[in-house]
Scaffold this motif. Structure first.
Motif, PDB file in Angstrom:
ATOM      1  N   SER A  34      27.049  11.789  51.665  1.00  0.00           N
ATOM      2  CA  SER A  34      27.054  13.098  52.327  1.00  0.00           C
ATOM      3  C   SER A  34      28.093  13.168  53.444  1.00  0.00           C
ATOM      4  N   HIS A  35      28.418  12.016  54.056  1.00  0.00           N
ATOM      5  CA  HIS A  35      29.389  11.949  55.141  1.00  0.00           C
ATOM      6  C   HIS A  35      30.196  10.656  54.992  1.00  0.00           C
ATOM      7  N   ILE A  36      31.471  10.697  55.368  1.00  0.00           N
ATOM      8  CA  ILE A  36      32.360   9.547  55.221  1.00  0.00           C
ATOM      9  C   ILE A  36      33.002   9.240  56.569  1.00  0.00           C
ATOM     10  N   PHE A  37      33.137   7.941  56.880  1.00  0.00           N
ATOM     11  CA  PHE A  37      33.724   7.497  58.144  1.00  0.00           C
ATOM     12  C   PHE A  37      34.712   6.359  57.865  1.00  0.00           C
ATOM     13  N   PHE A  38      35.889   6.432  58.500  1.00  0.00           N
ATOM     14  CA  PHE A  38      36.805   5.294  58.415  1.00  0.00           C
ATOM     15  C   PHE A  38      37.748   5.284  59.599  1.00  0.00           C
ATOM     16  N   ASN A  39      38.315   4.098  59.855  1.00  0.00           N
ATOM     17  CA  ASN A  39      39.291   3.934  60.928  1.00  0.00           C
ATOM     18  C   ASN A  39      40.692   3.991  60.332  1.00  0.00           C
ATOM     19  N   LEU A  40      41.512   4.911  60.838  1.00  0.00           N
ATOM     20  CA  LEU A  40      42.874   5.093  60.346  1.00  0.00           C
ATOM     21  C   LEU A  40      43.841   4.275  61.188  1.00  0.00           C
ATOM     22  N   GLU A  41      44.403   3.223  60.599  1.00  0.00           N
ATOM     23  CA  GLU A  41      45.341   2.380  61.335  1.00  0.00           C
ATOM     24  C   GLU A  41      46.774   2.654  60.897  1.00  0.00           C
ATOM     25  N   THR A  42      47.073   3.922  60.719  1.00  0.00           N
ATOM     26  CA  THR A  42      48.426   4.345  60.358  1.00  0.00           C
ATOM     27  C   THR A  42      48.699   5.673  61.026  1.00  0.00           C
ATOM     28  N   THR A  43      49.822   5.822  61.682  1.00  0.00           N
ATOM     29  CA  THR A  43      50.219   7.156  62.096  1.00  0.00           C
ATOM     30  C   THR A  43      50.671   7.916  60.859  1.00  0.00           C
ATOM     31  N   ILE A  44      50.557   9.230  60.907  1.00  0.00           N
ATOM     32  CA  ILE A  44      50.935  10.052  59.752  1.00  0.00           C
ATOM     33  C   ILE A  44      51.961  11.096  60.162  1.00  0.00           C
ATOM     34  N   LYS A  57      56.652  -2.861  69.633  1.00  0.00           N
ATOM     35  CA  LYS A  57      55.525  -3.680  69.212  1.00  0.00           C
ATOM     36  C   LYS A  57      55.950  -4.530  68.027  1.00  0.00           C
ATOM     37  N   ILE A  58      55.177  -5.553  67.734  1.00  0.00           N
ATOM     38  CA  ILE A  58      55.495  -6.410  66.584  1.00  0.00           C
ATOM     39  C   ILE A  58      55.308  -5.648  65.284  1.00  0.00           C
ATOM     40  N   PHE A  59      54.183  -4.916  65.181  1.00  0.00           N
ATOM     41  CA  PHE A  59      53.884  -4.172  63.963  1.00  0.00           C
ATOM     42  C   PHE A  59      53.702  -2.696  64.287  1.00  0.00           C
ATOM     43  N   THR A  60      54.365  -1.850  63.541  1.00  0.00           N
ATOM     44  CA  THR A  60      54.197  -0.403  63.671  1.00  0.00           C
ATOM     45  C   THR A  60      54.001   0.193  62.286  1.00  0.00           C
ATOM     46  N   TYR A  61      53.051   1.138  62.185  1.00  0.00           N
ATOM     47  CA  TYR A  61      52.691   1.691  60.882  1.00  0.00           C
ATOM     48  C   TYR A  61      52.881   3.202  60.857  1.00  0.00           C
ATOM     49  N   GLN A  62      53.442   3.666  59.751  1.00  0.00           N
ATOM     50  CA  GLN A  62      53.660   5.095  59.568  1.00  0.00           C
ATOM     51  C   GLN A  62      53.502   5.436  58.087  1.00  0.00           C
ATOM     52  N   SER A  63      52.765   6.504  57.806  1.00  0.00           N
ATOM     53  CA  SER A  63      52.511   6.949  56.438  1.00  0.00           C
ATOM     54  C   SER A  63      52.829   8.428  56.310  1.00  0.00           C
ATOM     55  N   THR A  64      53.076   8.859  55.086  1.00  0.00           N
ATOM     56  CA  THR A  64      53.287  10.295  54.836  1.00  0.00           C
ATOM     57  C   THR A  64      51.968  11.033  54.648  1.00  0.00           C
ATOM     58  N   GLY A  65      50.870  10.305  54.511  1.00  0.00           N
ATOM     59  CA  GLY A  65      49.560  10.933  54.374  1.00  0.00           C
ATOM     60  C   GLY A  65      49.147  11.248  52.949  1.00  0.00           C
ATOM     61  N   GLU A  66      49.956  10.858  51.979  1.00  0.00           N
ATOM     62  CA  GLU A  66      49.664  11.173  50.584  1.00  0.00           C
ATOM     63  C   GLU A  66      48.305  10.625  50.149  1.00  0.00           C
ATOM     64  N   GLN A  67      48.012   9.405  50.541  1.00  0.00           N
ATOM     65  CA  GLN A  67      46.749   8.775  50.137  1.00  0.00           C
ATOM     66  C   GLN A  67      45.553   9.443  50.810  1.00  0.00           C
ATOM     67  N   VAL A  68      45.744   9.903  52.035  1.00  0.00           N
ATOM     68  CA  VAL A  68      44.658  10.556  52.760  1.00  0.00           C
ATOM     69  C   VAL A  68      44.327  11.901  52.111  1.00  0.00           C
ATOM     70  N   LYS A  69      45.335  12.585  51.615  1.00  0.00           N
ATOM     71  CA  LYS A  69      45.091  13.839  50.885  1.00  0.00           C
ATOM     72  C   LYS A  69      44.285  13.582  49.615  1.00  0.00           C
ATOM     73  N   VAL A  70      44.550  12.456  48.959  1.00  0.00           N
ATOM     74  CA  VAL A  70      43.781  12.098  47.762  1.00  0.00           C
ATOM     75  C   VAL A  70      42.310  11.913  48.123  1.00  0.00           C
ATOM     76  N   LEU A  71      42.041  11.252  49.247  1.00  0.00           N
ATOM     77  CA  LEU A  71      40.666  11.079  49.699  1.00  0.00           C
ATOM     78  C   LEU A  71      40.007  12.435  49.936  1.00  0.00           C
TER      79      LEU A  71
END
Length: 285
Positions: A34-44, A57-71
């Motif tokens: 009924s409800h979904i929760f997750f931690n997003l460790e990527t800027t979009i 920083k040593i690690f930096t993350y960036q996504s286009t958000g395509e996978q999040v739209k699928v969710l």
């Protein structure tokens, strides 16, 4: 209510390719919740920001958000709460953070960096105890940073929310502790989680470690503390000594009549890497 909790989700870096639907093997669990929760460790940023926006920083993350739209498509109209308070929130500076919030809200995800988010009978809050950065003040301007030497303000905020509504389920999402934890979670973190429950939180949704902990969940005072479910989706290399290619999904069911009456179940997954890029969770239990 059936609340579904994933571990950390990271969907790319430096323009690397990533599988379009990493949720393919858990779609049935998403659809039955009924409800979904997750931690997003990527800027979009749908149009990726150039390297000049990267924080030092040593690690930096960036996504286009395509996978999040699928969710979002799999989840239909279900409320999906996203934690955006962690050590990667401002990897691409304030611009990347603002892009992330805009993208999520435009696509009907529930998120907020400093204030609570409410959806009918759920109150959601998120915070982090570290930024992994050189500018904690910058992070602190935009997300809630936890100071273990001054927790009373956090507890009082929870108590005030609880006083106003005794029936709602309060979920506090917290990015806490180190990446690798040998044995049990640290005592000061356990104490903080229990303090949140004592103040009125129903579910403490903890995350950060790249692996499942020795005791991933604790039932405490009619509430539940999730210390860490491991990484759900990412492109990280595997550390075999921690079995970091394994993680958990947590389902929590609340009684319709009593929010303090809850039960939970854990499903074990393994992250398999794909030719398209990144990893996808595969249920093994």
């Amino acid at each position: 209510m059936k609340l579904l909790f994933f571990g950390d989700c990271m969907f790319g870096r430096n323009g690397n390719k990533f599988t379009v639907n990493p949720f393919i093997n858990v779609e049935h669990m998403i659809k039955s919740s009924s409800h979904i929760f997750f931690n997003l460790e990527t800027t979009i940023s749908e149009t990726p920001l150039p390297a000049e926006y990267k924080q030092p920083k040593i690690f930096t993350y960036q996504s286009t958000g395509e996978q999040v739209k699928v969710l979002r498509e799999i989840g239909k109209k279900k409320p999906i709460f996203v934690s955006i308070a962690n050590n990667h929130s401002l990897d691409y500076s304030v611009k990347g953070f603002e892009n992330t919030k805009r993208f999520l809200k435009t696509n009907d995800f529930l998120c907020n960096a400093k204030n609570k988010v409410e959806n009918k009978n759920i109150v959601f809050m998120n915070a982090t105890d570290h930024c992994g950065c050189n500018d904690k003040d910058l992070w602190g301007e935009h997300i809630t940073m936890i100071d273990y030497g001054n927790l009373q303000a956090v507890y009082e905020r929870i108590r005030n929310i609880r006083k106003k509504d005794k029936k709602k389920v309060i979920v506090f999402s917290i990015h806490w502790g180190s990446n690798w934890v040998k044995g049990e979670m640290h005592d000061h973190i356990k104490s903080f989680g229990r303090g949140l429950i004592d103040s009125g939180v129903n579910v403490v949704f903890g995350h950060s470690a790249h692996h499942t902990l020795q005791t991933p969940i604790e039932e405490y005072n009619s509430g539940l503390i999730i210390y860490g479910l491991g990484d759900f989706i990412n492109d990280y290399s595997v550390r075999k000594e921690y079995k970091s290619d394994h993680a958990l999904i947590c389902e929590i069911v609340f009684s319709k009549k009593n929010k303090n009456n809850l039960s939970y179940g854990l499903t074990t997954i393994r992250r398999d890497f794909t030719e398209e890029g990144g990893s996808i969770p595969v249920i093994i239990q």
